[in-house]
Design an enzyme around this catalytic site. Structure first.
Site, mmCIF file in Angstrom:
data_model
loop_
_atom_site.group_PDB
_atom_site.id
_atom_site.type_symbol
_atom_site.label_atom_id
_atom_site.label_comp_id
_atom_site.label_asym_id
_atom_site.label_seq_id
_atom_site.Cartn_x
_atom_site.Cartn_y
_atom_site.Cartn_z
ATOM 1 N N PRO A 10 0.793 -1.231 0.000
ATOM 2 C CA PRO A 10 0.000 0.000 0.000
ATOM 3 C C PRO A 10 0.827 1.283 0.000
ATOM 4 O O PRO A 10 1.831 1.389 0.704
ATOM 5 C CB PRO A 10 -0.826 -0.100 1.293
ATOM 6 C CG PRO A 10 -0.130 -1.102 2.129
ATOM 7 C CD PRO A 10 0.513 -2.065 1.171
ATOM 8 N N ASN A 11 0.342 2.203 -0.808
ATOM 9 C CA ASN A 11 0.868 3.576 -0.921
ATOM 10 C C ASN A 11 2.202 3.681 -1.653
ATOM 11 O O ASN A 11 2.676 4.789 -1.902
ATOM 12 C CB ASN A 11 0.972 4.241 0.466
ATOM 13 C CG ASN A 11 -0.381 4.388 1.124
ATOM 14 O OD1 ASN A 11 -1.309 4.893 0.502
ATOM 15 N ND2 ASN A 11 -0.530 3.920 2.342
ATOM 16 N N ARG A 18 5.817 12.372 -2.678
ATOM 17 C CA ARG A 18 5.820 13.006 -1.346
ATOM 18 C C ARG A 18 6.891 12.364 -0.473
ATOM 19 O O ARG A 18 7.390 11.293 -0.806
ATOM 20 C CB ARG A 18 4.462 12.781 -0.672
ATOM 21 C CG ARG A 18 3.471 13.858 -1.039
ATOM 22 C CD ARG A 18 2.214 13.711 -0.220
ATOM 23 N NE ARG A 18 1.055 13.819 -1.098
ATOM 24 C CZ ARG A 18 -0.127 13.250 -0.875
ATOM 25 N NH1 ARG A 18 -0.293 12.504 0.193
ATOM 26 N NH2 ARG A 18 -1.120 13.412 -1.708
ATOM 27 N N TYR A 23 11.824 8.682 1.608
ATOM 28 C CA TYR A 23 11.784 7.636 0.581
ATOM 29 C C TYR A 23 12.540 7.976 -0.699
ATOM 30 O O TYR A 23 12.613 7.152 -1.610
ATOM 31 C CB TYR A 23 10.321 7.301 0.236
ATOM 32 C CG TYR A 23 9.529 6.804 1.426
ATOM 33 C CD1 TYR A 23 9.878 5.618 2.067
ATOM 34 C CD2 TYR A 23 8.438 7.520 1.920
ATOM 35 C CE1 TYR A 23 9.163 5.154 3.162
ATOM 36 C CE2 TYR A 23 7.715 7.063 3.021
ATOM 37 C CZ TYR A 23 8.093 5.883 3.632
ATOM 38 O OH TYR A 23 7.398 5.418 4.717
ATOM 39 N N ASN A 79 8.085 -5.493 -0.572
ATOM 40 C CA ASN A 79 7.924 -4.324 0.288
ATOM 41 C C ASN A 79 6.436 -4.226 0.592
ATOM 42 O O ASN A 79 5.649 -3.737 -0.225
ATOM 43 C CB ASN A 79 8.428 -3.049 -0.386
ATOM 44 C CG ASN A 79 8.378 -1.857 0.566
ATOM 45 O OD1 ASN A 79 7.765 -1.936 1.636
ATOM 46 N ND2 ASN A 79 9.022 -0.774 0.190
ATOM 47 N N ALA A 82 2.971 -0.558 4.977
ATOM 48 C CA ALA A 82 2.462 -0.556 6.356
ATOM 49 C C ALA A 82 1.883 -1.911 6.775
ATOM 50 O O ALA A 82 1.790 -2.200 7.975
ATOM 51 C CB ALA A 82 1.418 0.538 6.511
ATOM 52 N N GLU A 103 12.168 -9.670 2.517
ATOM 53 C CA GLU A 103 11.407 -8.510 3.004
ATOM 54 C C GLU A 103 12.269 -7.272 2.793
ATOM 55 O O GLU A 103 13.447 -7.264 3.178
ATOM 56 C CB GLU A 103 11.096 -8.697 4.493
ATOM 57 C CG GLU A 103 10.427 -7.483 5.110
ATOM 58 C CD GLU A 103 10.228 -7.623 6.623
ATOM 59 O OE1 GLU A 103 10.355 -8.752 7.155
ATOM 60 O OE2 GLU A 103 9.960 -6.594 7.261
ATOM 61 N N HIS A 105 12.564 -2.882 2.893
ATOM 62 C CA HIS A 105 12.072 -1.543 3.231
ATOM 63 C C HIS A 105 13.047 -0.507 2.701
ATOM 64 O O HIS A 105 14.266 -0.654 2.857
ATOM 65 C CB HIS A 105 11.898 -1.395 4.740
ATOM 66 C CG HIS A 105 10.938 -2.397 5.271
ATOM 67 N ND1 HIS A 105 9.588 -2.309 5.052
ATOM 68 C CD2 HIS A 105 11.147 -3.563 5.935
ATOM 69 C CE1 HIS A 105 8.998 -3.364 5.582
ATOM 70 N NE2 HIS A 105 9.918 -4.149 6.109
ATOM 71 N N ILE A 106 12.495 0.518 2.099
ATOM 72 C CA ILE A 106 13.320 1.589 1.551
ATOM 73 C C ILE A 106 14.010 2.341 2.694
ATOM 74 O O ILE A 106 15.202 2.630 2.640
ATOM 75 C CB ILE A 106 12.431 2.558 0.727
ATOM 76 C CG1 ILE A 106 11.818 1.812 -0.471
ATOM 77 C CG2 ILE A 106 13.223 3.783 0.283
ATOM 78 C CD1 ILE A 106 10.682 2.566 -1.158
ATOM 79 N N ARG A 112 12.967 4.659 12.930
ATOM 80 C CA ARG A 112 11.761 5.486 12.830
ATOM 81 C C ARG A 112 10.830 5.233 14.022
ATOM 82 O O ARG A 112 11.277 4.776 15.065
ATOM 83 C CB ARG A 112 11.093 5.224 11.466
ATOM 84 C CG ARG A 112 12.017 5.566 10.285
ATOM 85 C CD ARG A 112 11.348 5.335 8.956
ATOM 86 N NE ARG A 112 10.201 6.211 8.767
ATOM 87 C CZ ARG A 112 9.268 6.027 7.825
ATOM 88 N NH1 ARG A 112 9.369 5.000 6.997
ATOM 89 N NH2 ARG A 112 8.257 6.855 7.720
#
Ligand code: CA2
Length: 149
Positions: A10-11, A18, A23, A79, A82, A103, A105-106, A112
């Site tokens: 998602p997203n 953005r 990212y 990826n 969320a 798995e 993640h950027i 975070r």
């Protein structure tokens, strides 16, 4: 020639539009082009997908598990966005298919917010990468190439 599935949750279709500080400025189309190049380098074909829907991602993992069992798929780079931090269904899908899955993640999720520190996917994944920016995608494809017997 085996295929590598690169799956985005998602997203991630918003990539490059953005939050460039987190990212980067590459779009998902740019990431796909990087993956095409990385796959060519390692004699893989590429299947690149994105969905905002959990059930769709589950269905694609099942399809990938069948393809790997049939010998046509080398593995998957995922990826999950969320859903990484929420989805028992994606955990079960990876476990249930026995898929070789990286798995990805950027961002470095561990640097975070606390809610990004837990992953439902990690216990079912073969390997985990985070924090390389979008350069992580070709690196993960190189990792899959390394894993091939
Ligand atoms: O770092 C990553 O790759 C993440 O998987 C990205 C997810 C986030 O929820 C994970 O904790 C870490 C978010 C993807 C949404 O990406 C956007 C990109 C640009 C603008 C808005 C969202």
């Amino acid at each position: 020639m085996k295929t590598v599935l690169v799956l985005n949750g998602p997203n991630l279709n918003l990539l490059g539009t953005r939050e460039p500080a987190v990212y980067g400025s590459a779009t998902l189309a740019d990431v796909e082009a990087m993956c095409v190049e990385a796959c060519a380098r390692h004699d893989f074909a590429l299947d690149f997908r994105q969905s905002n829907h959990e059930g769709q991602l589950v269905d694609w993992l099942h399809e990938a598990g069948r393809a790997q069992a049939a010998g046509t798929l080398a593995g998957a780079v995922f990826n999950a966005g969320a859903y990484t931090h929420t989805s028992v269904a994606l955990h079960d899908a990876i476990k249930g298919t026995g898929l070789t899955l990286i798995e990805l993640h950027i961002s470095n999720v561990h640097a975070r917010e606390a809610f990004r520190h837990h992953s439902y996917l990690s216990p079912a994944a073969k390997a985990v990468m985070a924090g390389f920016g979008v350069a992580g995608y070709p690196l993960a494809i190189a990792g899959l190439a390394q894993m091939q017997g």
